[in-house]
Design an enzyme around this catalytic site. Sequence first.
Site, PDB file in Angstrom:
ATOM      1  N   THR A 144       0.818  -1.217   0.000  1.00  0.00           N
ATOM      2  CA  THR A 144       0.000   0.000   0.000  1.00  0.00           C
ATOM      3  C   THR A 144       0.854   1.272   0.000  1.00  0.00           C
ATOM      4  O   THR A 144       1.728   1.421   0.857  1.00  0.00           O
ATOM      5  CB  THR A 144      -0.895   0.002   1.257  1.00  0.00           C
ATOM      6  OG1 THR A 144      -1.654  -1.206   1.265  1.00  0.00           O
ATOM      7  CG2 THR A 144      -1.830   1.192   1.264  1.00  0.00           C
ATOM      8  N   GLU A 145       0.608   2.143  -0.966  1.00  0.00           N
ATOM      9  CA  GLU A 145       1.300   3.432  -1.062  1.00  0.00           C
ATOM     10  C   GLU A 145       2.813   3.270  -1.111  1.00  0.00           C
ATOM     11  O   GLU A 145       3.563   4.153  -0.701  1.00  0.00           O
ATOM     12  CB  GLU A 145       0.910   4.364   0.100  1.00  0.00           C
ATOM     13  CG  GLU A 145      -0.591   4.605   0.240  1.00  0.00           C
ATOM     14  CD  GLU A 145      -1.185   5.422  -0.894  1.00  0.00           C
ATOM     15  OE1 GLU A 145      -0.398   5.960  -1.708  1.00  0.00           O
ATOM     16  OE2 GLU A 145      -2.425   5.523  -0.980  1.00  0.00           O
ATOM     17  N   LEU A 146       3.229   2.105  -1.615  1.00  0.00           N
ATOM     18  CA  LEU A 146       4.648   1.783  -1.733  1.00  0.00           C
ATOM     19  C   LEU A 146       5.365   1.832  -0.375  1.00  0.00           C
ATOM     20  O   LEU A 146       6.567   2.085  -0.296  1.00  0.00           O
ATOM     21  CB  LEU A 146       5.333   2.734  -2.730  1.00  0.00           C
ATOM     22  CG  LEU A 146       6.101   2.072  -3.882  1.00  0.00           C
ATOM     23  CD1 LEU A 146       5.238   1.080  -4.645  1.00  0.00           C
ATOM     24  CD2 LEU A 146       6.642   3.107  -4.861  1.00  0.00           C
ATOM     25  N   TRP A 297       5.727   6.437  -1.000  1.00  0.00           N
ATOM     26  CA  TRP A 297       5.898   7.324  -2.161  1.00  0.00           C
ATOM     27  C   TRP A 297       5.134   8.638  -1.978  1.00  0.00           C
ATOM     28  O   TRP A 297       4.975   9.387  -2.923  1.00  0.00           O
ATOM     29  CB  TRP A 297       5.530   6.604  -3.459  1.00  0.00           C
ATOM     30  CG  TRP A 297       4.076   6.293  -3.730  1.00  0.00           C
ATOM     31  CD1 TRP A 297       3.014   6.517  -2.905  1.00  0.00           C
ATOM     32  CD2 TRP A 297       3.539   5.716  -4.934  1.00  0.00           C
ATOM     33  NE1 TRP A 297       1.855   6.108  -3.502  1.00  0.00           N
ATOM     34  CE2 TRP A 297       2.148   5.610  -4.755  1.00  0.00           C
ATOM     35  CE3 TRP A 297       4.097   5.285  -6.133  1.00  0.00           C
ATOM     36  CZ2 TRP A 297       1.304   5.083  -5.739  1.00  0.00           C
ATOM     37  CZ3 TRP A 297       3.257   4.771  -7.111  1.00  0.00           C
ATOM     38  CH2 TRP A 297       1.867   4.669  -6.908  1.00  0.00           C
TER      39      TRP A 297
END
Lengths: 398, 397
Positions: A144-146, A297
């Site tokens: 999730t979300e890098l 990220w």
Amino acid sequence: MVDVCFYFQVHQPYRLGQYSVFDTDSQKHYFHTAKNREVLKRVARKSYLPTNKILLGLLKKHPEFKISYSISGVALEQFEEYAPQVLQSFQELNDTGQVEMLSETYYHSLAFLYSKKEFDDQVKLHRDKIRKLFKQRPRVFRNTELIYTTELAHHVQGLGYKGILAEGWDPILGWRSPNFVYRPAGANISLLLKNYRLSDDIAFRFSNQGWKEWPLSCEKYASWVNSINGNGEIVNLFMDYETFGEHQWAQTGIFNFLQKLPEELLNHQDNSFLTPSEVIKKHKPVDEVHVDQPLSWADTDRDISAWLGNSMQHKAAHLLFELEHDVRKLKSKKLLDTWRKLQTSDHLYYMCTKWFGDGDVHTYFSPYDSPYDAFITFMNVLNDFKRRLHLAPMAPIQ
Amino acid sequence: MFGWEFPPSSSGGLGTACYGLTRSLTRLGDDITFVLPRPCPNPSFLQIVSPYVKTKSRVKVVKVDSPITPYMTAEEYNEFVTSSGAKKKYGNLYGKDLFAEVRRFASYAREIALDHEHDVIHAHDWLTYLAGIEAKKASGKPLIAHVHATEFDRTGGNSLNSFVYEIERKGMHAADLVITVSKYTKELVMKHYGVPEHKIRIVHNGALPHQYHFHGYERRAKTVLFLGRLTLQKGPDYFLRAAQRVSELDPEARFVIAGSGDMEPRLQDQAKKLGIADKVEFTGFLRDKKTQEAFRIASLYVMPSVSEPFGITALESLLNGTPVIVSRQSGVAEVISHALKVDFWDITELANKIVNVLQHPELAENLAENGHLQARAQTWNGAAEKCHELYAEVQPW
């Protein structure tokens, strides 16, 4: 020789509806079906459908063109429910054989930070969904979300993955370049790092008229990629899929840019396209990278403070995951699913107070007036959910 | 500059605003002659002129603890001046009604304008607009009408006093520029007074942060504060109705109503009828020091105004480290994003927000800390800089 690796993130949360503390004990639904349908249909119209159409054309025209996706389970579910034609268009893309599907947590959650068991369950749920809809077994994981740590890399290695994605953030790389494959410290899987400059040129800066490179032409962009020849092996272009048509509107010329980009890149004979798995097969890790504190990220901080930055977010997340034992004990599919939908990271993101009021990106994507309203609604729902848990009959002992 | 009240002889936002604004303007190098209908001790930075006192160098201080305020309706004023107590106390300091008073003030304006050199005439609210117009006639200098509140805010649009409305309209139209304290008021002035948009500039109010301290949010008792005049405009009745809803879910919650006004007996009665009289404390009117104390003790400040051109009290609360819920029908809602906002009529939603703030210290903390920083940035210096620029804008060259 530069191998260009595209990965697009597709995600839509189940947003909560208005839920007052006075709605406790009522039968009111937590999730705002009408709004979720409306948003999904809008994004489908503005972004998913036109982008898929362009990419399908490009994949057919250029057999050497490759792309990859990670589509959250909750997005897939909403496609099935509200916009089956979107799912179908992703399946058509998949049928070209030039598309790789990546793994993530089904509910686009922060489970790894709170419960490994829950994380594993959600990864499996997502893998099963991908296998069912796309007949692929994902080999590469993206969280999730890098959000990434070395610990996570070791964990997903244990789940059988060959590679994992993360942000190519300078502080973790030092003098090193994101344009090579690395190895998470002590692990033996591959780490693919986002080239955030080239990715964000498209995802964030493309329509920024104050940017000195505006307007960005395909030729100019391709020349930047070409210039990596000689000092890098790969360019990882990772971005939200909604970049096309939703974050960057059609009027900005983003679709024309996308339409012409593969050909422009292929004009340089040393360039080619690879999916993450192909990158891993072709390029050996050149060095080890260690990431101790969670990296993501998001924002300029690239940490997890957008989701767990203030005490409201910590409290909400803590209280939610605290229920794991009780939820599992009841063996109710419906309650488990509701609990997991509440884990979707967007709920915490809406509570972010960083830069709130400066008209930044957080405000734009939030269905709430303020992070405080997001917290209030979430806590009201959570309190009611807790009440429901305690009212629910115990599952029969098996 | 024409005003109607000035600290310490002031009872509300208008005096505070004039003080904050003139203090910052003089720091920018502007020379201000401040004209008041009543004498007032000169602050160090400003020359105050009052038409009723002959000497200018040694201002005679007349102690006026007057209940006559810019917030009184004309009817209340009439009642006040004809009461025998007031006659004895103030003698002939005030005219026989508020309008006579306003006219009398205007009649001195001409003389003052000719006596004191100036480049711009800046008039605060309807009480001084006639004076401003007279001064403009005498000196020919540009007039700025500064709208802190309108008859629509004070009455909620019901039983408007047509005399007040007329003066407001006349002042705004005679002015070269109209300053409103919010976008909210700008829209109201365009809609109800027909002032063309190009003539209006928004200058949000500020607060004086140096007076306040904040060392983290920590409250033991659950106290919800209302602070303001007890009039329809400020919405104390909505506050009480929300208090009842809160009590249903949170029996520990207590409510403080600080302020005085014509609605007080009615509100006390209402509290009884709602069955929460034992949870509500009426403090009466609080002086400045007590006001700050009330903010600091409260867990939460609620400003449920029906129509609030700005709402400096919300800034004061935040400067004291206390989170706020403000009505969307207020100007301060435009400048403070770290606040909870409700429509004044939505009692259930107001109660929902109050309950959550009382229940979750994390929510209160974040609102308090971020709101405090934002309120500190909302300074009178910023407002003065805008006014300073507007003074240049209205110059004829």
